[in-house]
Every structure is written in C-alpha cells, then in structure tokens.
Write a protein that holds these residues in place. Structure first.
Motif, short mmCIF file in Angstrom:
data_model
loop_
_atom_site.label_atom_id
_atom_site.label_comp_id
_atom_site.label_asym_id
_atom_site.label_seq_id
_atom_site.Cartn_x
_atom_site.Cartn_y
_atom_site.Cartn_z
N ILE A 162 0.83 -1.21 0.00
CA ILE A 162 0.00 0.00 0.00
C ILE A 162 0.86 1.26 0.00
CG2 ILE A 162 -1.63 1.35 1.37
CD1 ILE A 162 -3.09 -1.20 2.02
N PRO A 163 1.84 1.41 0.90
CA PRO A 163 2.72 2.59 0.83
C PRO A 163 3.50 2.64 -0.48
CG PRO A 163 2.94 1.51 2.94
CD PRO A 163 2.16 0.58 2.07
N ASN A 164 3.90 1.47 -0.97
CA ASN A 164 4.68 1.42 -2.21
C ASN A 164 3.86 1.93 -3.38
OD1 ASN A 164 5.81 -0.10 -4.75
ND2 ASN A 164 7.42 -0.22 -3.22
N GLN A 165 2.63 1.48 -3.50
CA GLN A 165 1.77 1.91 -4.60
C GLN A 165 1.40 3.38 -4.47
OE1 GLN A 165 -1.52 -0.82 -4.34
NE2 GLN A 165 -0.44 -2.47 -5.39
N ALA A 166 1.20 3.83 -3.23
CA ALA A 166 0.80 5.23 -3.03
C ALA A 166 1.92 6.20 -3.36
CB ALA A 166 0.33 5.41 -1.58
N ALA A 167 3.15 5.83 -3.00
CA ALA A 167 4.27 6.77 -3.14
C ALA A 167 5.05 6.62 -4.43
CB ALA A 167 5.22 6.60 -1.95
N ALA A 168 4.95 5.48 -5.09
CA ALA A 168 5.81 5.21 -6.25
C ALA A 168 5.66 6.25 -7.35
CB ALA A 168 5.52 3.82 -6.81
N LEU A 169 4.43 6.73 -7.58
CA LEU A 169 4.18 7.66 -8.69
C LEU A 169 4.10 9.11 -8.24
CD1 LEU A 169 1.45 5.58 -10.60
CD2 LEU A 169 3.93 5.56 -10.90
N THR A 184 6.23 -0.88 -13.38
CA THR A 184 5.88 -1.46 -12.09
C THR A 184 5.34 -2.87 -12.24
OG1 THR A 184 5.34 0.74 -11.21
CG2 THR A 184 4.46 -1.15 -10.03
N SER A 185 4.47 -3.05 -13.23
CA SER A 185 3.89 -4.38 -13.47
C SER A 185 4.96 -5.38 -13.91
CB SER A 185 2.80 -4.27 -14.53
OG SER A 185 2.26 -5.55 -14.84
N VAL A 186 5.86 -4.94 -14.78
CA VAL A 186 6.91 -5.83 -15.29
C VAL A 186 7.84 -6.28 -14.16
CG1 VAL A 186 8.97 -5.92 -16.74
CG2 VAL A 186 6.86 -4.95 -17.65
N GLN A 187 8.26 -5.35 -13.32
CA GLN A 187 9.20 -5.73 -12.27
C GLN A 187 8.56 -6.68 -11.26
OE1 GLN A 187 9.30 -4.87 -8.85
NE2 GLN A 187 7.41 -3.67 -8.84
N ARG A 188 7.27 -6.54 -11.00
CA ARG A 188 6.62 -7.46 -10.08
C ARG A 188 6.54 -8.87 -10.66
NH1 ARG A 188 1.61 -3.91 -7.52
NH2 ARG A 188 2.92 -2.60 -6.18
N GLN A 189 6.26 -8.95 -11.95
CA GLN A 189 6.21 -10.27 -12.60
C GLN A 189 7.59 -10.92 -12.56
OE1 GLN A 189 3.59 -11.92 -13.76
NE2 GLN A 189 2.17 -10.30 -13.21
N ILE A 190 8.62 -10.15 -12.86
CA ILE A 190 9.97 -10.71 -12.87
C ILE A 190 10.40 -11.07 -11.44
CG2 ILE A 190 12.40 -10.24 -13.36
CD1 ILE A 190 11.49 -8.46 -15.64
N GLY A 191 10.09 -10.19 -10.48
CA GLY A 191 10.44 -10.46 -9.09
C GLY A 191 9.77 -11.73 -8.59
#
Length: 264
Positions: A162-169, A184-191
């Motif tokens: 939640i903090p990550n999504q709120a602050a990332a952009l 953001t979507s790509v890095q989560r899939q790879i991670g």
C-alpha cells in the motif's frame, strides 16, 4: 520467463533452459539498448533515473520475490510434506488474504501520519519473521499456528504494497504515469518469477524427500532452507526500504480531511 519457471524442474544446465535463458538475456540487453535511443520508447527506462520511483521498484521487486515464494512454498509443504488435501491446504493458507484485508484498512488510515519508509520496513520485518517461523514448522505443528503465520505474512505485505503503490508515482508526471505503471507491473512479474525459481531450486537441490530406513519421507530441511531464502528476500527489501526518500513522497501523505479543507 520460460527459463526461470522451468529451470528448477528441467535442470538449469539442460539445453532448452540454457538456450532460452541466454536468448532471453540477449534480447533484454537489446531492448535496453534500443529503448534508451528512441524518443518515444515502448518502455520508458529513463524513468528509473527518478530516485523515488527507482527505490520503490527495487523494494517491491524483493518483496514480490519473498511474498510469492512463500505463497508457492506453503501449499507445497502442506500437501507434500504433511499430506493435506488441496482443500485443507487452502484453508490453512487463506488467512494470508485476511491479513492483507484487515491490515490494509489500518495502513490506509495511518499512512498520512507514518511515512512510507517506516511502514515498508515494518512490513518487511513482519514478512521475514513470518517466513522464519514457517521454517520451524514440522509435521506435528498445530495447523492453527500455521494459519497465524500466514495471517502475519498478509499483514506484512499490506504494510509494504500500500505505501509502495501510493508513493511510487508521487514524482511521476501525468504524461508518464502509464509508462511508469508498465514498469511497475513488469518488475513485479519478474520479481515473483525469480523468487519462485530460487526457492523451488533450493528445494529441488536439497530434495523434497529423503530415504530413512529404506522408506521415502519428506525432507523438512529442504523446505526450511526455502522458507529462509524467502525471508532473505524480505530482509534485502527491508534494507532497500531504508533508502526511500520520504520527502519526495510528501504529496501523497496529505490526509483526505486536509485535502477536502484545501479544496473548499
């Protein structure tokens, strides 16, 4: 993605894994080379020069690796090592979703008062501790204890995502928001893929079973080392979370009440 997902099962030195893995790396290098030279790239890699966005992505990368690794490993352990049915396994792991649901309500309210860096560090610590606790589980451990550990995993992840999504952009312009979301979507899939690949490889290397007195039995050491690896991902993510520049995310920490007053 094929090499990462199939490597543990087919073997990292098998021809199809080596060939597809090498091709994948080469194509990624070419992609970076081309995208950095286009005025309108498909993937805006220059966004990674943004300090806040870059830090949030790397933190989320390791959080996703640890989180998905646990979600992959826990049902496997319950079904293969403890002999539970898929339904029983699901009933033991679903408290993780409840943990996310309950904790997200709290995190959303305290976020304006507690900076994202502290929330994410706390979340990483909770996930790491939960993974270590899962590593202590044996075939005789009470199933309710496992449910509690999975609930804590969900609590920790809510404090991270939640903090990550709120602050990332927060420092990304409206024009670049779509491109940033893609990254953001790509890095989560790879991670997630890397986390599962590493954890399943550890389990496969140590062996999910062992021969005791001529009888095949679950090898708890393999599962324990895999859970510890998941905790390791969370620990790395926690260290990266200490580098989050909270001042850059200040605009996202304005409470709803204050926004309403300002608009009035």
């Amino acid at each position: 993605m094929f090499a990462l997902s199939e490597g543990p099962a087919r073997g990292w030195t098998s021809p199809e894994i080596l060939v597809t893995g090498i091709i994948g790396v080469v194509l990624l290098v070419i992609l970076v080379f081309v995208e950095l030279r286009l005025s309108e790239p498909m993937i805006q890699l220059r966004l990674l020069s943004n300090r806040l966005f870059r830090t949030m992505l790397t933190t989320s990368f390791f959080a996703s690796a640890g989180f998905l690794g646990i979600l992959f490993l826990a049902p496997l352990f319950l079904q293969e090592a403890r002999g539970l049915s898929p339904l029983q396994s699901g009933l033991a792991t679903f408290p993780e979703a409840l943990g996310v649901l309950v904790s997200s309500q709290v995190v959303a309210r305290v976020y304006p008062r507690i900076v994202p860096r502290r929330l994410m560090i706390a979340g990483m610590i909770i996930v790491a501790c939960s993974a270590f606790l899962l590593a202590t589980v044996s075939q005789s451990t009470n199933i309710w204890l496992i449910r509690i550990y999975m609930f804590l995993v969900g609590v920790g992840m809510a404090n991270i995502f939640i903090p990550n999504q709120a602050a990332a952009l927060a420092t990304i312009s409206r024009e670049q928001t779509g491109r940033a979301t893609t990254l953001t979507s790509v890095q989560r899939q790879i991670g997630s893929s890397i986390g599962i690949a590493v954890i399943s490889s550890i389990l496969a290397f140590v062996g999910p079973t062992e021969i005791v007195n001529g009888i095949s039995e679950p090898n708890l050491t393999g599962y324990r080392l895999a859970f510890i690896a998941a905790a390791g991902f969370a620990i790395i993510g926690g260290f990266l979370a200490t580098q989050v520049p909270d001042k850059d995310a200040a605009i996202t920490m304005v409470s709803r009440r204050r926004k309403t007053v300002d608009q009035t």
